[in-house]
Structure formats: structure tokens, C-alpha cells
Design a protein around this motif. Structure first.
Motif, PDB file in Angstrom:
ATOM      1  N   SER A  19       0.328   5.150  -5.717  1.00  0.00           N
ATOM      2  CA  SER A  19       0.373   4.650  -4.709  1.00  0.00           C
ATOM      3  C   SER A  19       1.270   5.593  -3.571  1.00  0.00           C
ATOM      4  N   ALA A  42      -3.877   1.625   0.214  1.00  0.00           N
ATOM      5  CA  ALA A  42      -3.895   0.237   0.495  1.00  0.00           C
ATOM      6  C   ALA A  42      -4.761  -0.717  -0.205  1.00  0.00           C
ATOM      7  N   GLN A  51     -11.268   4.320   5.945  1.00  0.00           N
ATOM      8  CA  GLN A  51     -11.073   3.899   4.702  1.00  0.00           C
ATOM      9  C   GLN A  51     -11.932   4.587   3.653  1.00  0.00           C
TER      10      GLN A  51
END
Length: 98
Positions: A6, A25, A54
């Protein structure tokens, strides 16, 4: 590229804008399958802070492909959304009348 960790992803460059401020995310994406619109939530993704592009690791892409190959079975859906449908043509006609 793996997206198991993360936070910021050092050394990763956005393929959309070339930015380097990339972080992990959980995202939501919409897919068309035949004549249905389906939404998949909680997809782990790398997201560019500059352009919001993304992108997914290989394992996530395989999982999404398997879900698509199974036809996005309704019985596996967590929830359903109701979405409005607009006609571009109707909107143009309404605008022309004013």
C-alpha cells in the motif's frame, strides 16, 4: 508490477501522463457485458494523483477476465444499482425546441 503493498509506489510512472505520484487505492469500474452494465467495486489499483489514471496488476486483470468470462453472474452480485438512461437524440431535440 505487483500491487500487493500500500501507499506510494516508488519508481512507477503513469502511462497516461508520465507522472510519478502513484498510490494504491480500491476503485470501482463499470463494464458492459452484452446488453448489461455491471459495476465491480473494491478493485485494487494503482492510481495516478496527477490524472487519476487507474491500472491493475496481472493477477487483478486475470480475476476481472474470469468474472467477465463467467458472464458477471447476477447471483454473485453484492448489490444492484438503478441507473438513468438518456437518449442523446432526445436531448438534442429538446434543446432545439427551446
Amino acid at each position: 508490477m505487483s500491487i500487493e503493498s500500500s501507499g506510494e509506489q516508488p519508481g512507477v510512472v503513469c502511462p497516461g501522463c508520465g507522472g510519478s505520484d502513484i498510490g494504491m487505492a480500491q476503485v470501482r469500474s463499470a463494464f458492459f457485458h452484452e446488453d448489461r452494465l455491471v459495476v465491480v467495486e473494491d478493485i485494487p489499483a494503482l492510481v495516478c494523483a496527477g490524472c487519476n489514471e487507474q491500472f491493475y496488476d496481472d493477477q487483478t486483470v486475470v480475476w476481472l477476465d474470469l468474472l467477465r468470462g463467467a458472464g458477471f453472474p447476477t447471483e454473485r452480485a453484492r448489490d444492484e444499482l438503478r441507473v438513468p438512461v438518456f437518449s442523446f437524440r432526445d436531448c438534442l431535440m429538446t434543446e432545439a425546441e427551446t
